[in-house]
Design an enzyme around this catalytic site. Structure first.
Site, PDB file in Angstrom:
ATOM      1  N   ASP A   3     -16.336  20.375  33.786  1.00 47.70           N
ATOM      2  CA  ASP A   3     -17.195  20.540  32.594  1.00 47.70           C
ATOM      3  C   ASP A   3     -16.417  21.223  31.481  1.00 47.70           C
ATOM      4  O   ASP A   3     -15.348  21.787  31.711  1.00 47.70           O
ATOM      5  CB  ASP A   3     -18.453  21.344  32.940  1.00 47.70           C
ATOM      6  CG  ASP A   3     -19.669  20.924  32.100  1.00 47.70           C
ATOM      7  OD1 ASP A   3     -19.477  20.456  30.955  1.00 47.70           O
ATOM      8  OD2 ASP A   3     -20.803  21.061  32.597  1.00 47.70           O
ATOM      9  N   GLU A  55      -8.341  19.468  31.264  1.00 43.45           N
ATOM     10  CA  GLU A  55      -8.179  18.623  30.069  1.00 43.45           C
ATOM     11  C   GLU A  55      -7.751  19.484  28.884  1.00 43.45           C
ATOM     12  O   GLU A  55      -8.316  19.392  27.787  1.00 43.45           O
ATOM     13  CB  GLU A  55      -9.497  17.906  29.731  1.00 43.45           C
ATOM     14  CG  GLU A  55     -10.068  17.120  30.898  1.00 43.45           C
ATOM     15  CD  GLU A  55     -11.389  16.412  30.581  1.00 43.45           C
ATOM     16  OE1 GLU A  55     -11.773  16.338  29.408  1.00 43.45           O
ATOM     17  OE2 GLU A  55     -12.030  15.950  31.541  1.00 43.45           O
ATOM     18  N   GLU A  70     -19.661  17.132  33.326  1.00 40.18           N
ATOM     19  CA  GLU A  70     -20.512  17.534  32.201  1.00 40.18           C
ATOM     20  C   GLU A  70     -22.008  17.380  32.462  1.00 40.18           C
ATOM     21  O   GLU A  70     -22.746  16.934  31.589  1.00 40.18           O
ATOM     22  CB  GLU A  70     -20.130  16.728  30.935  1.00 40.18           C
ATOM     23  CG  GLU A  70     -18.665  16.842  30.573  1.00 40.18           C
ATOM     24  CD  GLU A  70     -18.263  15.995  29.370  1.00 40.18           C
ATOM     25  OE1 GLU A  70     -19.097  15.237  28.843  1.00 40.18           O
ATOM     26  OE2 GLU A  70     -17.099  16.088  28.967  1.00 40.18           O
TER      27      GLU A  70
HETATM   28  C1  XIL Z   1     -11.835  11.070  26.266  1.00 35.14           C
HETATM   29  C2  XIL Z   1     -10.584  10.242  26.152  1.00 35.14           C
HETATM   30  O1  XIL Z   1      -9.496  11.102  25.953  1.00 35.14           O
HETATM   31  C3  XIL Z   1     -10.697   9.245  25.005  1.00 35.14           C
HETATM   32  O2  XIL Z   1      -9.584   8.368  25.015  1.00 35.14           O
HETATM   33  C4  XIL Z   1     -11.998   8.443  25.132  1.00 35.14           C
HETATM   34  O3  XIL Z   1     -12.141   7.651  23.987  1.00 35.14           O
HETATM   35  C5  XIL Z   1     -13.182   9.372  25.247  1.00 35.14           C
HETATM   36  O4  XIL Z   1     -12.979  10.248  26.347  1.00 35.14           O
HETATM   37  N1  XIL Z   1     -14.227  15.018  28.465  1.00 35.14           N
HETATM   38  C6  XIL Z   1     -13.761  14.197  29.452  1.00 35.14           C
HETATM   39  C7  XIL Z   1     -12.752  13.159  29.131  1.00 35.14           C
HETATM   40  O5  XIL Z   1     -14.080  14.413  30.625  1.00 35.14           O
HETATM   41  O6  XIL Z   1     -12.892  12.046  29.944  1.00 35.14           O
HETATM   42  C8  XIL Z   1     -12.821  12.744  27.697  1.00 35.14           C
HETATM   43  O7  XIL Z   1     -11.748  11.859  27.435  1.00 35.14           O
HETATM   44  C9  XIL Z   1     -12.769  13.968  26.805  1.00 35.14           C
HETATM   45  C10 XIL Z   1     -13.939  14.870  27.058  1.00 35.14           C
END
Ligand code: XIL
Length: 856
Positions: free
Chosen positions: A372, A434, A322
């Site tokens: 990202d 993700e 990011e």
């Molecule tokens: C999130 C997790 O899922 C949560 O448990 C934590 O509280 C915050 O982070 N982008 C990312 C991830 O790269 O690492 C993030 O994960 C979500 C957004």
């Protein structure tokens, strides 16, 4: 879930009424966190999960960790269904803080929404200081004096002194006091992993790896079952982030990661390292001394220790996460770098090269990724493309681009696909790292069936794109196993519900194309239809006689509380353009706002294939013009082909507009998806307060075409004629005709159009055969679809598509229905067999014999 006291339920059922008031049965809901989070959710960024580290009774409790920098980042539970105005309730909860955490003041509070206003009252006696290492009970109560209660959540949080402290909750009980009626509670299912479902990693084995997140809970129980059944690669959700790995300088927390690495090796799971340089979940000491060299040293030390320690055991690293912030000027990617990234602030734009180079040195064989979100946004994708391209040209090792994929139901799969192809053109791998699909934040505790299907359609469309692009995609990782433990739990974004039950989304992922076929948008009674006359008007702001033949329609359904300007509209069409005329009634004209859609203006939306999708396809476009003839554009608009003229009238203004067809040619007899809207700043204050629509009463016409109306392209007199749309060059090659006989239950059937043999199938007129077989039949011209119903079984067939849908099952057809001289012919055998008839064919006498069920 938990835990309805069984005796209450029995009593409720025995009495056959909603409430029981016996004092000993005052507890209506309990949660023991033995198997799940029991419906407790994340508030803010806290991680809320079922844990077996500590327990008040049994072996499980609820862990609230990763709480960030706000006291309210904690957990909550939706009490809305149970609370009534005037009722008194008691909540008991057992709280634990581990030895290494200081004594913490824990508070039971409510988040109450009353008449649209939120408040956060504490429960009476609902706070206590919890000493580390001792389970402490808090019992608070509350009487709801409020009327018009909209939502009620119970929060279990800390005071400001306890910000960031991890704590555990167990054995929560909700009771009524006094003569408050005991609410009826639906028993919740026991969580269970259905091991008979297809395994996602197997379904996708020949396309890409299929991943999920890892947390300590996945080492055992249902969380273990669901992870190991469906996935072959994991990303630690939190334990490898910088704040978890090295919370204070030089103190590395390796134990949970060592544990995970061993676990993954034992289970044959590949492992992704997540993440090194990020602006979140990074401890304050990193890169904060103000000195570039110190920051570089810190970066190298972190990477050497972390990446170096797991060298060869972590196959891929999200090196940078990011780092792109604004995308004002994607051509200058350095100008897009996020200023609040501490490494960027301390080192400058070359922090990226250092990070990738250090990781490459620490583990030369690992794959290195840039990761990202919002990479379906073309500007952001372009910035990342330019950045990776330049760095690669410089010799920096970057092997892949990770598209996080935190999507929602209006994400455009087409936009996702464009970015995948753009990144692949750099010669790097692409992964979806993700993935989740958030639904709107609902007050209710689950998605409605309709919402689940909408989410399923988005997942299906996305996985169709991933499958079509499998050659570029290395891995697709879903961000969470189930809705209960998702970081966006309140938006139900995942494939499994909180009881591990497979959602529509799961089935959509297993078979995207089948799912899309089965869940096509069906125009509902709410879809309004207007008609456009054939012809080409002059676009000059004068409504000349060419418009006379076009039927008028109203634009007077309000998407806002306030009913301001409306319009009488007409439409015309020719091969290249759709023409729209709107006579707007708007006594106060204003373009005071700087925001174009807040000015007095009209908007025209076209969906050329009338597919009614929850996102924009390439054929969907949005156009806007203000009463002063100032044009502006939404998605997919062709700016130089939007021709408009406006003229003020007595009491309003007239708009004439030409909107180009881009993916179709205008053709009589077809329907296109269509919507128009009138924006009105009715008081001339510079703020839009009224939106009139043709059909779609949402304010989401700009990114969702599902609720739009439709426009039938009629003849020059404005008369719509479905048959005009008969595809001309589809005339089938008829191999034999005239001598085919059809016998139904012993009697000869005569057709007014003789049966023909086409591709080895006997084709007969649709209406006649369905009537003879006792089924009802209807024809939807816009979808070219025949629907028949007999004995409650619905069968659909589509012209030109070798598909038949029976109930909700899609079966392949040997022969699709055909159009001959404007008549629809259907394959006799398929139709008869779908009605459970026996069918035989005698080649010698060219006779089809059909036997109805029971007529043996
Ligand atoms: C999130 C997790 O899922 C949560 O448990 C934590 O509280 C915050 O982070 N982008 C990312 C991830 O790269 O690492 C993030 O994960 C979500 C957004």
């Amino acid at each position: 879930m938990k835990r309805l006291i069984a005796s209450i339920l029995c009593l409720v059922m025995l009495l056959g009424q909603v409430y029981v008031t016996a004092a000993e049965d005052s507890t209506f809901l309990t949660a023991n966190f033995e198997k799940s989070t029991n419906g407790f959710k994340t508030r803010g960024t806290a991680t809320v999960s079922q844990s077996t580290k500590y327990a008040h009774e049994g072996t499980g409790s609820l862990e609230i960790a990763q709480r960030g920098s706000e006291a309210w980042h904690s957990t909550n539970y939706d009490l809305t269904p149970y609370v009534v105005s005037g009722g008194s309730y008691e909540v008991s909860a057992w709280i634990y803080v581990p030895e290494e955490v200081p004594a913490t003041k824990v508070i039971l509070s409510l988040e109450l929404t009353v008449d649209g206003t939120k408040s956060w009252p504490w429960l009476n006696n609902g706070a206590a200081t919890v000493e580390p290492g001792e389970w402490t009970q808090i019992v608070g109560d509350y009487t709801f004096e409020e009327t018009n209660i909209e939502t009620v959540y119970l929060n279990i949080e800390t005071d400001a002194a306890g910000i960031g402290n991890t704590y555990y909750v167990d054995d929560v009980a909700f009771s009524v006091t006094g003569d408050t009626p005991v609410p009826e509670v639906e028993p919740e299912p026991d969580p269970a992993v259905d091991m008979s479902l297809p395994s996602l990693k197997e379904v996708y084995a020949d396309r890409f790896m299929f991943g999920n997140v890892y947390g300590a809970r996945n080492k055992a129980g249902l969380d273990y079952d669901i992870l190991t059944k469906h996935y072959n690669v994991v990303t630690p959700e939190n334990i490898m982030k910088p704040d978890a790995m090295q919370p204070t300088e030089g103190n590395f927390v390796f134990a949970p990661v060592d544990d995970m690495v061993d676990f993954c090796e034992k289970e044959g799971l590949k492992l992704v390292g997540h993440t090194i340089v990020w602006h979140q979940q990074t401890p304050g000491w990193m890169a904060s001394s103000g000195d570039r060299d110190i920051a570089l040293q810190q970066l190298k030390t972190h990477i050497d220790n972390v990446v170096g320690r797991y060298k060869g055991r972590i196959y891929s690293w999200d090196v940078a996460n990011e780092v792109i912030g604004n995308t004002t000027n994607p051509d200058d990617w350095r100008s897009c770098l996020r200023e609040n990234n501490p490494w960027y602030a301390a080192i400058g734009p070359d922090f990226l090269e250092y990070a990738f180079n250090y990781v490459a040195e620490a583990d030369p064989n690992a794959l290195l990724y840039y990761n990202d979100y919002n990479l379906d946004d073309p500007a952001k994708a372009q910035a990342v493309y330019n950045m990776v391209k330049e760095l690669k040209e410089k010799g920096v090792k970057i092997d892949g681009i990770g598209m996080q994929g935190h999507y929602n139901s209006s994400t455009s799969p087409m936009a996702v696909e464009k970015s995948i192809k753009l990144f692949a053109s750099l010669g790097v791998k692409v992964s979806i790292t993700e993935l989740d699909v958030a639904m709107a934040n609902m007050a209710s505790s689950k998605l409605s069936e309709e919402e689940e299907i909408a989410q399923g359609r988005t997942y299906a469309a996305l996985f169709k794109v991933f499958s079509d692009n499998a050659e570029y995609i290395e891995r697709v990782t879903i961000w969470g196993t189930d809705d209960g433990t998702s970081w966006r739990a309140d938006k139900y974004p995942l494939l499994f519900d909180k009881y591990f039950g497979a959602k529509e989304a799961f089935y959509a992922v297993v078979d995207p194309e089948g799912y899309m076929e089965e869940h096509k948008f069906v125009a509902s009674a709410a879809t309004r239809t207007a008609y456009a006359a054939k012809g080409t008007p002059a676009i000059d702001g004068t409504v000349e006689s060419a418009w006379d033949a076009a039927p008028e329609f109203d634009v007077n359904n309000y998407a806002t509380a306030w009913s301001g300007a409306s319009a009488k509209a007409k439409a015309m069409w020719d091969e290249n353009y759709l023409y729209v005329m709107m006579n707007v009634k708007d006594p106060v004209l204003s373009d005071k706002s700087e925001v174009v859609h807040e000015q007095d203006s009209v908007e025209i939306f076209i969906d050329q294939n009338n597919a009614k999708t929850p996102y924009y396809e390439d054929d969907d476009a949005q156009y806007r013009v203000s009463y002063t003839n100032n044009q502006s554009f939404g998605s997919n608009a062709v700016t130089d082909k939007f021709i408009t003229a406006t003229k003020e009238t007595n009491g309003g203004y007239v708009v004439e507009a030409a909107v180009p067809f881009t993916t179709i040619k205008g053709q009589e007899g077809i329907y296109i998806g269509f919507e128009v809207q009138v924006n009105d700043d009715s008081k001339g204050t510079g703020a839009r307060d009224s939106i009139a629509k043709f059909c779609d009463l949402t304010d989401f016409s700009y990114n969702n075409t599902e609720k739009w109306g439709q426009l039938g392209l009629a003849d020059a007199n404005g008369v719509f004629n479905e048959a005009a749309n008969t595809p001309v060059d589809d005339t089938p090659v008829v191999e034999a005709e005239g001598d085919i006989k059809v016998i139904l239950d012993g009697g000869s059937l005569l057709f007014d159009v003789v049966p023909v043999m086409y591709n080895n199938s006997v084709m007969v007129p649709m209406r006649k055969i369905y009537t003879e077989l006792g089924a009802s039949v209807s024809w939807d011209n816009s979808k070219q679809t025949i629907t028949s119903v007999k004995d409650g079984v619905t069968v659909q067939m589509q012209i030109g598509t070798a598909l038949i849908r029976k109930g909700d099952k899609v079966e392949a057809l040997i022969q699709a229905p055909i159009l001959v001289d404007g008549r629809t012919l259907v394959p006799l055998r398929t139709v008869a067999e779908s009605m459970n008839c026996g069918v035989t064919w005698d080649d010698g006498t060219k006779t089809v014999t059909i036997t109805s069920p029971g007529k043996e």
